[in-house]
Design a protein around this motif. Structure first.
Motif, PDB file in Angstrom:
ATOM      1  N   LEU A 195      -1.940   9.012 -21.787  1.00  0.00           N
ATOM      2  CA  LEU A 195      -1.321  10.144 -22.491  1.00  0.00           C
ATOM      3  C   LEU A 195      -2.336  10.992 -23.259  1.00  0.00           C
ATOM      4  CD1 LEU A 195       2.012   8.432 -23.561  1.00  0.00           C
ATOM      5  CD2 LEU A 195       1.628  10.067 -21.710  1.00  0.00           C
ATOM      6  N   PRO A 196      -3.168  10.366 -24.134  1.00  0.00           N
ATOM      7  CA  PRO A 196      -4.175  11.212 -24.778  1.00  0.00           C
ATOM      8  C   PRO A 196      -5.144  11.854 -23.780  1.00  0.00           C
ATOM      9  CG  PRO A 196      -4.496   8.881 -25.327  1.00  0.00           C
ATOM     10  CD  PRO A 196      -3.162   8.999 -24.673  1.00  0.00           C
ATOM     11  N   ILE A 197      -5.463  11.156 -22.699  1.00  0.00           N
ATOM     12  CA  ILE A 197      -6.353  11.761 -21.698  1.00  0.00           C
ATOM     13  C   ILE A 197      -5.698  13.002 -21.109  1.00  0.00           C
ATOM     14  CG2 ILE A 197      -7.424  11.425 -19.440  1.00  0.00           C
ATOM     15  CD1 ILE A 197      -7.892   8.536 -20.124  1.00  0.00           C
ATOM     16  N   SER A 198      -4.417  12.879 -20.735  1.00  0.00           N
ATOM     17  CA  SER A 198      -3.690  14.025 -20.199  1.00  0.00           C
ATOM     18  C   SER A 198      -3.685  15.173 -21.206  1.00  0.00           C
ATOM     19  CB  SER A 198      -2.234  13.660 -19.897  1.00  0.00           C
ATOM     20  OG  SER A 198      -2.171  12.685 -18.919  1.00  0.00           O
ATOM     21  N   TYR A 199      -3.391  14.821 -22.449  1.00  0.00           N
ATOM     22  CA  TYR A 199      -3.294  15.864 -23.464  1.00  0.00           C
ATOM     23  C   TYR A 199      -4.613  16.605 -23.601  1.00  0.00           C
ATOM     24  CZ  TYR A 199      -2.817  18.306 -27.818  1.00  0.00           C
ATOM     25  OH  TYR A 199      -2.808  19.302 -28.752  1.00  0.00           O
ATOM     26  N   LEU A 200      -5.700  15.815 -23.659  1.00  0.00           N
ATOM     27  CA  LEU A 200      -7.022  16.405 -23.840  1.00  0.00           C
ATOM     28  C   LEU A 200      -7.365  17.343 -22.684  1.00  0.00           C
ATOM     29  CD1 LEU A 200      -8.547  15.460 -26.355  1.00  0.00           C
ATOM     30  CD2 LEU A 200     -10.186  14.347 -24.826  1.00  0.00           C
ATOM     31  N   LEU A 201      -7.125  16.879 -21.464  1.00  0.00           N
ATOM     32  CA  LEU A 201      -7.441  17.703 -20.287  1.00  0.00           C
ATOM     33  C   LEU A 201      -6.599  18.964 -20.292  1.00  0.00           C
ATOM     34  CD1 LEU A 201      -7.677  15.024 -17.465  1.00  0.00           C
ATOM     35  CD2 LEU A 201      -9.527  16.501 -18.280  1.00  0.00           C
TER      36      LEU A 201
ATOM     37  N   LEU B  98       0.834  -1.207   0.000  1.00  0.00           N
ATOM     38  CA  LEU B  98       0.000   0.000   0.000  1.00  0.00           C
ATOM     39  C   LEU B  98       0.865   1.251   0.000  1.00  0.00           C
ATOM     40  CD1 LEU B  98      -2.882  -0.834   2.506  1.00  0.00           C
ATOM     41  CD2 LEU B  98      -3.054  -0.496   0.040  1.00  0.00           C
ATOM     42  N   GLY B  99       1.940   1.200   0.794  1.00  0.00           N
ATOM     43  CA  GLY B  99       2.809   2.366   0.925  1.00  0.00           C
ATOM     44  C   GLY B  99       3.397   2.805  -0.405  1.00  0.00           C
ATOM     45  N   VAL B 100       3.917   1.847  -1.193  1.00  0.00           N
ATOM     46  CA  VAL B 100       4.529   2.260  -2.469  1.00  0.00           C
ATOM     47  C   VAL B 100       3.456   2.781  -3.429  1.00  0.00           C
ATOM     48  CG1 VAL B 100       6.668   0.952  -2.437  1.00  0.00           C
ATOM     49  CG2 VAL B 100       4.575  -0.154  -3.224  1.00  0.00           C
ATOM     50  N   ILE B 101       2.265   2.169  -3.374  1.00  0.00           N
ATOM     51  CA  ILE B 101       1.199   2.642  -4.269  1.00  0.00           C
ATOM     52  C   ILE B 101       0.758   4.049  -3.866  1.00  0.00           C
ATOM     53  CG2 ILE B 101      -1.180   2.261  -5.007  1.00  0.00           C
ATOM     54  CD1 ILE B 101      -0.580  -0.749  -4.897  1.00  0.00           C
ATOM     55  N   PHE B 102       0.542   4.237  -2.559  1.00  0.00           N
ATOM     56  CA  PHE B 102       0.189   5.587  -2.069  1.00  0.00           C
ATOM     57  C   PHE B 102       1.257   6.590  -2.488  1.00  0.00           C
ATOM     58  CE2 PHE B 102      -2.470   4.249   1.923  1.00  0.00           C
ATOM     59  CZ  PHE B 102      -3.436   3.752   1.081  1.00  0.00           C
ATOM     60  N   SER B 103       2.528   6.205  -2.298  1.00  0.00           N
ATOM     61  CA  SER B 103       3.627   7.121  -2.607  1.00  0.00           C
ATOM     62  C   SER B 103       3.611   7.508  -4.076  1.00  0.00           C
ATOM     63  CB  SER B 103       4.972   6.468  -2.284  1.00  0.00           C
ATOM     64  OG  SER B 103       5.018   6.124  -0.930  1.00  0.00           O
ATOM     65  N   LEU B 104       3.381   6.495  -4.928  1.00  0.00           N
ATOM     66  CA  LEU B 104       3.387   6.732  -6.369  1.00  0.00           C
ATOM     67  C   LEU B 104       2.282   7.732  -6.742  1.00  0.00           C
ATOM     68  CD1 LEU B 104       5.049   5.635  -8.702  1.00  0.00           C
ATOM     69  CD2 LEU B 104       3.309   3.882  -9.057  1.00  0.00           C
ATOM     70  N   VAL B 105       1.072   7.486  -6.239  1.00  0.00           N
ATOM     71  CA  VAL B 105      -0.046   8.376  -6.568  1.00  0.00           C
ATOM     72  C   VAL B 105       0.191   9.764  -5.993  1.00  0.00           C
ATOM     73  CG1 VAL B 105      -2.511   8.757  -6.278  1.00  0.00           C
ATOM     74  CG2 VAL B 105      -1.661   6.458  -6.712  1.00  0.00           C
ATOM     75  N   ALA B 106       0.599   9.811  -4.725  1.00  0.00           N
ATOM     76  CA  ALA B 106       0.803  11.114  -4.089  1.00  0.00           C
ATOM     77  C   ALA B 106       1.942  11.873  -4.767  1.00  0.00           C
ATOM     78  CB  ALA B 106       1.098  10.932  -2.608  1.00  0.00           C
ATOM     79  N   ALA B 107       2.972  11.145  -5.218  1.00  0.00           N
ATOM     80  CA  ALA B 107       4.057  11.816  -5.943  1.00  0.00           C
ATOM     81  C   ALA B 107       3.499  12.458  -7.208  1.00  0.00           C
ATOM     82  CB  ALA B 107       5.158  10.822  -6.284  1.00  0.00           C
ATOM     83  N   GLY B 108       2.619  11.721  -7.910  1.00  0.00           N
ATOM     84  CA  GLY B 108       1.994  12.275  -9.103  1.00  0.00           C
ATOM     85  C   GLY B 108       1.213  13.540  -8.789  1.00  0.00           C
ATOM     86  N   VAL B 109       0.470  13.513  -7.681  1.00  0.00           N
ATOM     87  CA  VAL B 109      -0.357  14.669  -7.318  1.00  0.00           C
ATOM     88  C   VAL B 109       0.527  15.846  -6.923  1.00  0.00           C
ATOM     89  CG1 VAL B 109      -2.094  15.513  -5.694  1.00  0.00           C
ATOM     90  CG2 VAL B 109      -2.288  13.204  -6.622  1.00  0.00           C
TER      91      VAL B 109
ATOM     92  N   ALA C 267       1.383  15.401 -17.538  1.00  0.00           N
ATOM     93  CA  ALA C 267       1.382  14.047 -18.107  1.00  0.00           C
ATOM     94  C   ALA C 267       2.084  13.070 -17.173  1.00  0.00           C
ATOM     95  CB  ALA C 267       2.067  14.060 -19.469  1.00  0.00           C
ATOM     96  N   LEU C 268       3.200  13.518 -16.594  1.00  0.00           N
ATOM     97  CA  LEU C 268       3.953  12.668 -15.667  1.00  0.00           C
ATOM     98  C   LEU C 268       3.116  12.341 -14.432  1.00  0.00           C
ATOM     99  CD1 LEU C 268       6.859  11.580 -15.721  1.00  0.00           C
ATOM    100  CD2 LEU C 268       7.507  13.496 -14.257  1.00  0.00           C
ATOM    101  N   GLY C 269       2.433  13.353 -13.917  1.00  0.00           N
ATOM    102  CA  GLY C 269       1.588  13.147 -12.746  1.00  0.00           C
ATOM    103  C   GLY C 269       0.484  12.152 -13.032  1.00  0.00           C
ATOM    104  N   MET C 270      -0.177  12.322 -14.180  1.00  0.00           N
ATOM    105  CA  MET C 270      -1.260  11.405 -14.543  1.00  0.00           C
ATOM    106  C   MET C 270      -0.727   9.988 -14.722  1.00  0.00           C
ATOM    107  SD  MET C 270      -4.405  12.545 -14.837  1.00  0.00           S
ATOM    108  CE  MET C 270      -5.327  12.032 -16.282  1.00  0.00           C
ATOM    109  N   LEU C 271       0.472   9.899 -15.323  1.00  0.00           N
ATOM    110  CA  LEU C 271       1.083   8.589 -15.532  1.00  0.00           C
ATOM    111  C   LEU C 271       1.303   7.890 -14.184  1.00  0.00           C
ATOM    112  CD1 LEU C 271       1.753   7.461 -18.293  1.00  0.00           C
ATOM    113  CD2 LEU C 271       4.103   8.203 -17.998  1.00  0.00           C
ATOM    114  N   SER C 272       1.791   8.651 -13.202  1.00  0.00           N
ATOM    115  CA  SER C 272       2.019   8.080 -11.870  1.00  0.00           C
ATOM    116  C   SER C 272       0.703   7.614 -11.257  1.00  0.00           C
ATOM    117  CB  SER C 272       2.647   9.115 -10.943  1.00  0.00           C
ATOM    118  OG  SER C 272       3.860   9.556 -11.455  1.00  0.00           O
TER     119      SER C 272
END
Lengths: 240, 339, 294
Positions: free
Chosen positions: C79-85, C20-31, C203-208
């Motif tokens: 990637l296309p989702i990020s681009y569109l937003l 859970l910790g690594v997943i939380f970290s990954l998402v929070a890093a993206g945010v 894009a990097l944040g969304m990817l994370s």
């Protein structure tokens, strides 16, 4: 003359930076006091400390016979000590009229609020009477500075602290502003911060020199200009 | 203060009241339409309160529905468990909710803009969890049903049908009259000054802390009255009625109509409050529509429908004199594009 | 309770906490990357987290592709989702002062749209969603079993986090991005294309966030409510760790992961969410710049 404003032993430290170091300043009623010093010498910190914007580490401030140390900014303003800001601050999206009416709120309940003819006279003097419906943000900088002044005078201050009142103005505007400030002396006492000597020499009865948070000189402008320490530490570098 | 209260009774406001009463009478034949109108009236009341916070003072408070919930559960508890009259229970619960509202507004003294909005979102979430958790008081997720309508004091009968509709209509109108009075009082001016520039407001003698606390108190009164009326009108109260989405919906009504304008939130509530009823079984579509509207307001129309209209009309010189009496503006919360 | 039972619980808390910790970290890093650069507090991060898991599930279920293909396809879809937003909604606020509150409300709107759409689509089809394991089998750590799949998730998330760190530190893009974090104007003066960096960081944040969602879906079965829990958790991590601080996101993310694992073992996971909210509120009031702010 009575002392209008007495600051004793003001100290303020920001992390490793000593912004104010045992600063003593006394201003008598009716006197125009100038404060000079290079950028970052603690002038604005001094005004912020006096007007309650900034909490002091130590020291006391008396104004009109009242201790105002640690008093919150709105109470300092209500006590009759108004201040302007280095970067002009007005309600940019409201009209000039709304700006002025908001500034009048402070005296709305008091009996000493400005009479209608006084207001008309004030706005006429500051040449704002034809600009009342304009959005304040659309005014020129000089007009905004005058609006700032008018807003403070609506509060009937005893003392007004001006933070670089001619900053950013064109040469012609500076002359006009200097005349306004000279006329202002008849309305209230003035404390003025500048980092150029010219304005101070023309305006102030007495000058305090602040360098790296320390008061190094205090006296009439003519004497200050001759003071060896001031010349070395400030004027020398400023003229270089 | 009386001076400002007297100024509240303007021809426009009386016209508004007459129109609302007429509408209530016209739709009273059809219970469904009458119910939609009743909910719309409560929405107008809520939007007026949210407008004081968000529109005039510039504080995006997403805990608004939570405050309404506290008052609703309080009123219902006092009426159903202690047997109090609605007219005794409601003021007590509303006052309680307003005090809580002031406490929950305290973060606004330190936090600005997004950080305050986030703290209010956290508080709303905690309140929502609380509504679910304290089953003894709220009956949890199931909610409390068969809530009796307000009694008519000394008669032994209750408000129902057109009578209740008119009560809601009057409450909505009263909230608008109060908003009008506040907007035209020194208090209202102080709020706008705080919205525009807190530091400058203090420098010209405005007590920012006191006025913020006051506006939270007054705004929570609106939320609380609306909550008590909502629970008794619908006859049902559950945590879902007072959750984050409800807060957002009320915010949307204000923003969609026009933040910081007097009529904007009324327009917003009139247009948006009936939407869920028109969708009927496609209820979840409401979320999608509201979400899309939130985006549309932020991106395309920061001034809102009424605010944009007002800005357009203001340019017409013939109407200028009339409109210059109306005050308003767009709050300083970053959704305004500046040049 | 026997010693081995206690050990079993401890091991399970540790392994769950790590995953859970690594997943939380990954998402929070993206945010936090996106907030640090664009000033965009992505309140819809939880919905995008769920979107990723659901898209991956759809690929596997409807197109019957292997799970690793589905995972890569899902990442590509971000990637296309990020681009569109970015092109339609986000770009137009880049120069607005105080844009964070506008973005905040904007992403709350996005949250509402996505949650509405999911509840009438995926919500009707199923209550619980499962992704097939990437690697079958169980490995014993001493006497204690851990599925190979979760070990893979743990490894993959750690590798991604390490890559993210390395990129921010060593790659020219990463260095430019950190320059923008610190001072936008100064970076612009030094010739950094600020707008390009904004796009990149979004894009990097969304990817994370997408990677976090996919990995979570691989490790656990999930339902639609995970979006809300994740959104609250990621925001709490960002605020406590210090908005814009990737290190803070990772450290606090790990702490929250173990909190979640520990609390869920003994009482309800709701209590863990509650503690995040409390932590966030306390930090907001006492030190809004967070624990790891520069």
């Amino acid at each position: 003359m009575t002392d209008l404003f007495v600051a004793r032993d003001l100290c303020k430290r920001f992390g490793g930076l000593q912004a104010l170091r045992n600063v003593d300043v006394v201003q008598r009623a009716g006197e125009t006091l100038g404060m000079i010093g290079p950028n970052g010498s603690g002038k604005t910190s001094f005004v912020n400390a006096v007007t309650g914007e900034l909490a002091l580490d130590s020291g006391t401030i008396d104004f009109a016979g009242r201790d105002i140390t640690g008093v919150r900014p709105h109470k300092v303003a209500r006590a009759g000590l108004a201040r302007t800001f280095q970067a002009v601050r007005i309600f940019a999206r409201l009209s000039v009229r709304d700006n002025l009416q908001t500034a009048m709120l402070v005296l709305d309940d008091a009996a000493n609020s400005l009479e209608a003819e006084e207001r008309v006279e004030l706005l006429h003097w500051l040449k704002l009477d034809h600009r009342l419906d304009a959005v304040a943000g659309s005014l020129t900088l000089f007009e905004q500075r005058r609006l700032e002044l008018a807003m403070r005078l609506m509060m009937r201050p005893q003392l007004i602290m001006l933070d670089e009142p001619v900053g950013g103005l064109a040469p012609g505007e500076i002359r006009a502003m200097m005349q306004i400030l000279n006329e202002l002396k008849a309305r209230c006492s003035i404390f003025v911060i500048e980092h150029t000597m010219r304005v101070i020499r023309e305006l102030a009865d007495r000058v305090v020199v602040l360098i790296t948070g320390e008061k190094i000189a205090d006296g009439p402008p003519v004497d200050i200009l001759k003071d060896q320490r001031v010349i070395e530490q400030y004027l020398g570098t400023a003229h270089a | 203060m009386r001076r400002y209260l007297r100024s509240a009774i303007t021809p426009q406001l009386l016209l508004l009241l007459a129109a609302a009463i007429a509408l209530a009478v016209v739709v009273s034949g059809n219970r469904f339409f009458a119910f939609v109108l009743g909910i719309t009236m409560i929405s107008i009341l809520w939007a007026a309160g949210m407008n004081l916070l968000t529109g005039y003072t510039g504080l995006v408070s997403l805990a608004f529905a939570g405050i309404a919930g506290i008052s609703a559960y309080g009123t219902v508890g006092l009426v159903m468990r202690c047997g109090w009259s609605f007219w005794l229970a409601m003021p007590v619960a509303v006052l309680g909710a307003a005090v809580v509202g002031v406490l929950l507004g305290l973060p606004s003294l330190r936090l600005k803009g997004f950080y305050f909005a986030l703290s209010s979102l956290v508080i709303q979430t905690v309140l929502s969890l609380g509504f679910v958790y304290f089953i003894g008081l709220t009956n949890g997720d199931t909610g409390i049903s068969q809530i009796p309508p307000p009694d008519i004091p000394l008669t032994g009968v209750s408000f129902h049908g057109i009578g209740f509709d008119l009560l809601l209509t009057f409450a909505a109108w009263l909230s608008l009259a109060a908003t009008w009075a506040i907007a035209h009082s020194p208090f209202g001016r102080r709020l706008v000054a705080i919205r525009e520039d807190e530091v400058l407001a203090e420098a010209i003698g405005i007590d920012v802390i006191r006025n913020k606390m006051l506006v939270f108190f007054v705004g929570s009164l609106y939320a609380g009255v609306g909550g008590a009326l909502y629970a008794t009108y619908v006859g049902f109260a559950s945590p879902r009625s007072f959750d984050l989405l409800s807060s957002l919906s009320i915010w949307l009504m204000v923003a969609f109509g026009g933040r910081g304008t007097f009529m904007g939130p009324v327009v917003g509530a009139l247009i948006l409050a009936p939407v869920p009823f028109m969708l009927q079984q496609y209820d979840t579509l409401k979320d999608v529509i509201y979400g899309a509207l939130i985006i549309a307001v932020i991106v395309l129309m920061p001034g809102g429908v009424y605010g944009t209209l007002l800005a357009y009309v203001r340019r017409l010189p013939s109407l200028k004199r009339y409109l210059s009496k109306q005050r308003g503006g767009v709050p300083n919360d970053g959704s305004v594009r500046r040049s | 309770m026997t010693t081995s039972a206690i050990l079993l619980i401890a091991i399970s808390v540790i392994t769950t906490g790590l995953v859970l910790g690594v997943i939380f970290s990954l998402v929070a890093a993206g945010v936090t990357i996106v907030y640090g650069s664009i000033w965009l507090p992505n309140a819809s991060n939880g919905q995008f987290f769920l979107t990723a898991a659901l898209i991956c599930w759809s690929f596997v279920t409807w197109l019957a592709v292997p799970i690793w293909v589905a995972a890569l396809l899902t990442l590509a879809v971000s990637l296309p989702i990020s681009y569109l937003l970015e092109a339609t909604l986000i770009r137009r606020f880049y120069d607005v002062p105080d844009r964070n509150i506008a973005y905040f409300v904007l992403t709350l709107g996005v949250t509402q749209i996505l949650s509405g759409i999911f509840s009438v689509t995926y919500g009707r089809w199923s209550d619980q969603f499962n992704l097939p394991p990437m690697i079958a089998g169980v490995t014993f750590i001493g006497p204690f079993p851990m599925t190979n799949n979760r070990i893979f998730v743990l490894g993959a998330a750690s590798v991604l986090l390490a890559l993210l760190f390395a990129m921010l530190r060593f790659h020219p893009y990463g260095r430019a991005l950190r320059a923008v974090f610190q001072n936008r104007e100064a970076a612009a003066l030094r010739g950094v294309n600020v707008r390009a960096i904004y796009r990149l960081s979004f894009a990097l944040g969304m990817l994370s966030i997408f990677a976090g969602g996919i990995l979570y879906g691989m490790a656990y079965s999930f339902d639609l409510t995970v979006a809300w829990t994740m959104a609250v958790t990621a925001f709490a991590i960002m605020i406590v760790g210090g908005p814009g601080s990737v290190l803070g996101a990772v450290v606090v993310g790990m702490v929250f992961g173990f909190t979640q694992a520990g609390v869920s073992t003994f009482t309800s996971p709701t209590l863990a969410t509650f503690s995040y909210l409390a932590a966030m509120l306390i930090i907001l009031l006492l030190k809004p710049s967070g624990l790891f702010s520069r």
